[in-house]
Design an enzyme around this catalytic site. Sequence first.
Site, PDB file in Angstrom:
ATOM      1  N   CYS A   6      50.416  31.061  25.737  1.00 39.82           N
ATOM      2  CA  CYS A   6      51.849  30.979  25.463  1.00 39.82           C
ATOM      3  C   CYS A   6      52.585  30.126  26.489  1.00 39.82           C
ATOM      4  CB  CYS A   6      52.444  32.380  25.398  1.00 39.82           C
ATOM      5  SG  CYS A   6      51.974  33.275  23.901  1.00 39.82           S
ATOM      6  N   ASP A  47      61.098  37.906  16.848  1.00 43.52           N
ATOM      7  CA  ASP A  47      59.663  37.642  16.888  1.00 43.52           C
ATOM      8  C   ASP A  47      59.093  37.142  15.565  1.00 43.52           C
ATOM      9  OD1 ASP A  47      59.040  38.644  19.645  1.00 43.52           O
ATOM     10  OD2 ASP A  47      59.952  40.440  18.808  1.00 43.52           O
ATOM     11  N   ASP A  68      51.702  31.854  14.948  1.00 41.81           N
ATOM     12  CA  ASP A  68      51.514  31.644  16.382  1.00 41.81           C
ATOM     13  C   ASP A  68      50.160  30.995  16.635  1.00 41.81           C
ATOM     14  OD1 ASP A  68      51.964  31.846  19.202  1.00 41.81           O
ATOM     15  OD2 ASP A  68      53.170  33.635  18.801  1.00 41.81           O
ATOM     16  N   ASP A  80      53.488  39.820  16.884  1.00 36.37           N
ATOM     17  CA  ASP A  80      54.833  39.629  16.353  1.00 36.37           C
ATOM     18  C   ASP A  80      55.138  40.573  15.199  1.00 36.37           C
ATOM     19  OD1 ASP A  80      55.473  37.652  18.158  1.00 36.37           O
ATOM     20  OD2 ASP A  80      54.925  36.004  16.829  1.00 36.37           O
ATOM     21  N   HIS A 134      44.134  26.660   7.320  1.00 41.27           N
ATOM     22  CA  HIS A 134      44.134  25.198   7.305  1.00 41.27           C
ATOM     23  C   HIS A 134      43.508  24.712   8.605  1.00 41.27           C
ATOM     24  CE1 HIS A 134      45.297  21.198   6.088  1.00 41.27           C
ATOM     25  NE2 HIS A 134      45.919  21.003   7.238  1.00 41.27           N
ATOM     26  N   SER A 135      42.763  23.606   8.526  1.00 48.88           N
ATOM     27  CA  SER A 135      42.106  23.056   9.712  1.00 48.88           C
ATOM     28  C   SER A 135      42.316  21.554   9.767  1.00 48.88           C
ATOM     29  CB  SER A 135      40.608  23.374   9.693  1.00 48.88           C
ATOM     30  OG  SER A 135      39.999  22.802   8.542  1.00 48.88           O
TER      31      SER A 135
END
Length: 349
Positions: A18, A52, A69, A92, A141-142
């Site tokens: 983070c 959040d 995130d 979150d 997804h990549s």
Amino acid sequence: MTETTTPRLTSLSHGGGCGCKIAPDVLASLMRNALPASLFPDLLVGTQSSDDAAVYRLNDDQALIATTDFFMPIVDDPHDFGRIAATNALSDIYAMGGRPIMALALVGMPINVLPHDTIAAVLAGGASICQQAGIPIAGGHSIDSVEPIYGLAVMGLAHPDQIKRNDQAQAGDILILSKPLGVGILSAALKKNQLDDAGYQAMIGSTTRLNTPGTRLAQLPAVHALTDVTGFGLLGHTLEMCRGSGLSAELDYAALPWLAPARDLARTGIQTGASGRNWRACQSEITLDAGLPAEAQALLTDPQTSGGLLIACAPEAANEVLTLLRADGFGQASRIGRLGAGAPHIRVS
């Protein structure tokens, strides 16, 4: 034959965990022209507050909670990286008082730099945490990315009346923190090869512990506000609660829980670049008492990856909240301060 060496995950990223977050003051500027939430009456929580997750009312009994995130590696072990990133993303949902139901994986990897087994281990780590939370990773997804990135988009459910925002705290509320602080400093020490195995295990134990008590805390009327402490550090996320609720805060520095090596490492000058950015974003609304140790500023603004829940509750509920947390394995949960009337400001003494 030339022998190839797998690079350390943390060597491939300019930041980690983070600590990768855009500074809060810069983010606020970027979001200034977001579409007004008032156009969507069923959007209970959107960008109008620094909360959040987004919350959308489906019907009288259900609200959908949605969050995303992802970040670059905070550790070199790929399985641990996946576990930390997944725990952080799920947090979150818990911080809004919800129950996660499904996740989608977000994957960006330097596909020709990292062995495919390493990438697979990251994904397996994330999947293991989702299994622990009782939810599927149902897709995702990549992309082929210069830096390794992993995280989740997570959906959850809660009753609309039990959503716990970060801007509903009340004057007189007690502040309780569920996890110890110092993750950013430990991760910085790891990158410099200055973190021993005990420190590493302490960091992993904290960052992979799901904030599941948030779901039960939401059922307590005396819990007025919830958030999780992540990239903006304790001061940044407490200040978000103060600004949203129109309150001031007093924090007791001696009551703050720490990961064992964090303060000693901070005294040697180890900290993250995000700590300085966090301080610059909030310093005008912070007072640090003169008697605090020299490293206090760095510790209080240290970015937390997969940090604990910050809970604002009525004084008479504080013992019940602490009992609930400790029974669920959050042994260092502590009362750390109090909220009061006044302009948004934090005093640490």
